[in-house]
Motif scaffolding. Structure first.
Motif, PDB file in Angstrom:
ATOM      1  N   ARG A 164       0.256  -1.007  -0.420  1.00  0.00           N
ATOM      2  CA  ARG A 164       0.091   0.293  -0.202  1.00  0.00           C
ATOM      3  C   ARG A 164       0.946   0.847  -0.361  1.00  0.00           C
ATOM      4  O   ARG A 164       0.001   2.576  -0.343  1.00  0.00           O
ATOM      5  CB  ARG A 164      -0.992  -0.349   1.238  1.00  0.00           C
ATOM      6  N   LYS A 165       2.116   1.254   0.206  1.00  0.00           N
ATOM      7  CA  LYS A 165       2.898   2.412   0.237  1.00  0.00           C
ATOM      8  C   LYS A 165       3.889   2.243  -1.034  1.00  0.00           C
ATOM      9  O   LYS A 165       5.027   2.741  -0.874  1.00  0.00           O
ATOM     10  CB  LYS A 165       3.938   2.013   1.714  1.00  0.00           C
ATOM     11  N   ASN A 166       3.265   2.398  -1.838  1.00  0.00           N
ATOM     12  CA  ASN A 166       3.915   1.972  -3.326  1.00  0.00           C
ATOM     13  C   ASN A 166       4.811   1.443  -3.868  1.00  0.00           C
ATOM     14  O   ASN A 166       5.652   1.544  -4.113  1.00  0.00           O
ATOM     15  CB  ASN A 166       3.926   3.995  -3.725  1.00  0.00           C
ATOM     16  N   THR A 167       5.022  -0.038  -3.386  1.00  0.00           N
ATOM     17  CA  THR A 167       5.669  -0.928  -3.590  1.00  0.00           C
ATOM     18  C   THR A 167       5.612  -2.313  -4.047  1.00  0.00           C
ATOM     19  O   THR A 167       4.461  -3.215  -3.551  1.00  0.00           O
ATOM     20  CB  THR A 167       6.245  -1.366  -1.638  1.00  0.00           C
ATOM     21  N   ASP A 168       5.415  -2.366  -5.059  1.00  0.00           N
ATOM     22  CA  ASP A 168       5.725  -3.990  -5.718  1.00  0.00           C
ATOM     23  C   ASP A 168       6.522  -4.851  -4.893  1.00  0.00           C
ATOM     24  O   ASP A 168       7.669  -4.761  -4.203  1.00  0.00           O
ATOM     25  CB  ASP A 168       5.864  -4.322  -6.565  1.00  0.00           C
ATOM     26  N   VAL A 169       5.958  -6.542  -5.697  1.00  0.00           N
ATOM     27  CA  VAL A 169       6.416  -7.316  -4.516  1.00  0.00           C
ATOM     28  C   VAL A 169       6.921  -8.277  -6.026  1.00  0.00           C
ATOM     29  O   VAL A 169       6.665  -8.613  -7.161  1.00  0.00           O
ATOM     30  CB  VAL A 169       5.885  -8.148  -3.913  1.00  0.00           C
ATOM     31  N   LEU A 170       8.566  -8.392  -5.072  1.00  0.00           N
ATOM     32  CA  LEU A 170       9.253  -9.062  -6.852  1.00  0.00           C
ATOM     33  C   LEU A 170       9.325 -10.919  -5.913  1.00  0.00           C
ATOM     34  O   LEU A 170      10.037 -11.126  -4.888  1.00  0.00           O
ATOM     35  CB  LEU A 170      10.518  -8.916  -6.781  1.00  0.00           C
ATOM     36  N   LEU A 171       9.451 -12.212  -6.272  1.00  0.00           N
ATOM     37  CA  LEU A 171       9.018 -13.479  -5.936  1.00  0.00           C
ATOM     38  C   LEU A 171      10.841 -13.838  -6.746  1.00  0.00           C
ATOM     39  O   LEU A 171      10.661 -13.438  -7.438  1.00  0.00           O
ATOM     40  CB  LEU A 171       8.316 -14.411  -5.465  1.00  0.00           C
ATOM     41  N   TYR A 172      11.766 -14.345  -5.383  1.00  0.00           N
ATOM     42  CA  TYR A 172      13.409 -13.736  -6.504  1.00  0.00           C
ATOM     43  C   TYR A 172      13.349 -16.168  -6.197  1.00  0.00           C
ATOM     44  O   TYR A 172      13.407 -16.521  -5.021  1.00  0.00           O
ATOM     45  CB  TYR A 172      13.912 -13.380  -6.087  1.00  0.00           C
TER      46      TYR A 172
END
Length: 379
Positions: free
Chosen positions: A118-126
């Motif tokens: 919600r704080k302008n953050t994408d999530v990337l699964l590595y």
């Protein structure tokens, strides 16, 4: 000194007496089974000046930033990491949907990640490759997170939170024995990744059923080397537990970096044929000078690898699959982990920021007439 945070999921065995506050994770599968997933988060203390030394390194034609060199420093920081696994309350002999008052670690992790998104953050699964210890896996994930968030070409108002999936890659550096062992463990871990993807699907579905306000941020996957083989096996699990004829489109981008899978894997009838259904776009980053994959070809008896020359028959892969040849700027100097260096890392960040594949700000040229083949350039 300052702190850095990393979220993780793993099917490794925990080290220490407290599974909810472990000392780390080992070389074996979890005692609860190959598919058992432990979700958690960790914090490490880092020296900002040492980070800056690598993040601002001038790599000449490869661009700014040496994430590959940063791995060693960040891996050492894990010696004093504070690791907390999300607590669970579950009867593993009964299906999850048949239990009352169940408490899943995944729910706690997803809820915390939702707050961050919600704080302008994408999530990337590595998903890391073979021959990687727990400490090196954490170091690689943190390095990737730092590189993406300090990319000089990135959107300054957009952040990226990396979530590490670490499988029991033995980290013993035995070229023949460990490769064969890790490939078997990667196949076994594929179901665990498949479970994780399905848990994401179910969590998003629950938000929609509750008419919750979505954060409008994106999810992505980046697989390195043999991590792509693990994702290949995960697709089978996703398919087996997905109704209908199409897999759920959960991700915006899937990045296949130096993929240690067959160069025909994306073709019709092959294991990664349906990968494009999971995402809006799939990018294959390859390097003709990747010695690690040459070794995979020759000494392990594998067919040509996707990470060496890209798809064997580019014309027959789905048009959502973009092939990016990194050879012109890598030139053998960073053979296998070039996704953590300069312009290649910046290209990945531009995709996360939503730039089109033909955006002139990218350092790439279109190759041929297909529309989805590219070659990286230094300027």
């Amino acid at each position: 000194m300052t702190e850095r945070r990393l979220f993780y999921a793993t099917n490794r065995n925990h080290l220490g007496n407290d599974r909810w506050h472990p000392d780390g994770y080992g070389k074996k599968f979890s005692d609860d089974g190959v598919e058992n997933l432990r979700f958690g988060r960790l914090t490490v203390e880092v020296d900002e000046s040492k980070l800056a030394k690598h993040l601002e390194a001038d790599r000449g034609s490869m661009g700014q930033g040496d994430g590959e060199g940063l791995i060693k420093y960040l891996a050492k920081c894990t010696d004093s990491a504070d690791i907390i696994a999300y607590r669970e309350k579950i009867n593993r002999s009964i299906a999850e949907d048949q239990q009352d008052n169940i408490k899943l670690g995944s729910q706690g992790a997803f809820s915390d990640l939702q707050t961050i998104m919600r704080k302008n953050t994408d999530v990337l699964l590595y998903i890391h490759g073979f021959n990687v210890s727990w400490a090196d896996a954490v170091g690689s994930a943190l390095s990737l997170q730092e590189m993406l968030n300090h990319c000089p070409d990135g959107d300054t108002e957009q952040r990226v939170q990396v979530v590490l999936f670490s499988w029991p890659s033995d980290g013993m550096a035995l070229p023949f024995v460990s490769y064969k062992s890790d490939r078997s463990e990667a196949a076994g871990s594929g179901n665990a990744v498949g479970r994780a993807i399905l848990k994401v699907r179910d969590f998003l579905a629950s938000l929609r059923r509750a008419d919750a306000t979505l954060c409008k941020q994106d999810l992505h996957i980046l697989c390195h080397s043999m991590g792509n083989y693990l994702l290949q096996n995960a697709l089978e699990r996703c398919d087996a537990f997905t109704p209908g004829n199409a897999l759920p489109r959960l991700f915006e981008h899937i990045f296949l970096c130096a993929p240690d899978v067959d160069d025909t894997a994306l073709e019709t009838g092959q294991p990664l044929e349906r990968l494009h259904e999971l995402a809006r776009s799939v990018s294959v980053y390859h390097n003709r000078g990747d010695v690690a994959l040459v070794v995979s070809d020759f000494t392990k008896g594998n067919p040509d690898r996707l990470g060496s020359n890209g798809p064997a028959r580019p014309a027959v892969v789905h048009n959502k699959v973009h092939q990016v040849d990194c050879t012109p700027i890598v030139k053998g100097r960073v053979e296998h982990s070039y996704y953590l260096v300069g312009h290649v890392n910046a290209d990945i960040r531009m995709s996360i920021d939503g730039l089109q594949h033909d955006d002139p700000r990218r350092r790439r040229n279109r190759v041929g007439l297909m529309g989805n083949q590219w070659e990286m350039r230094s300027t």
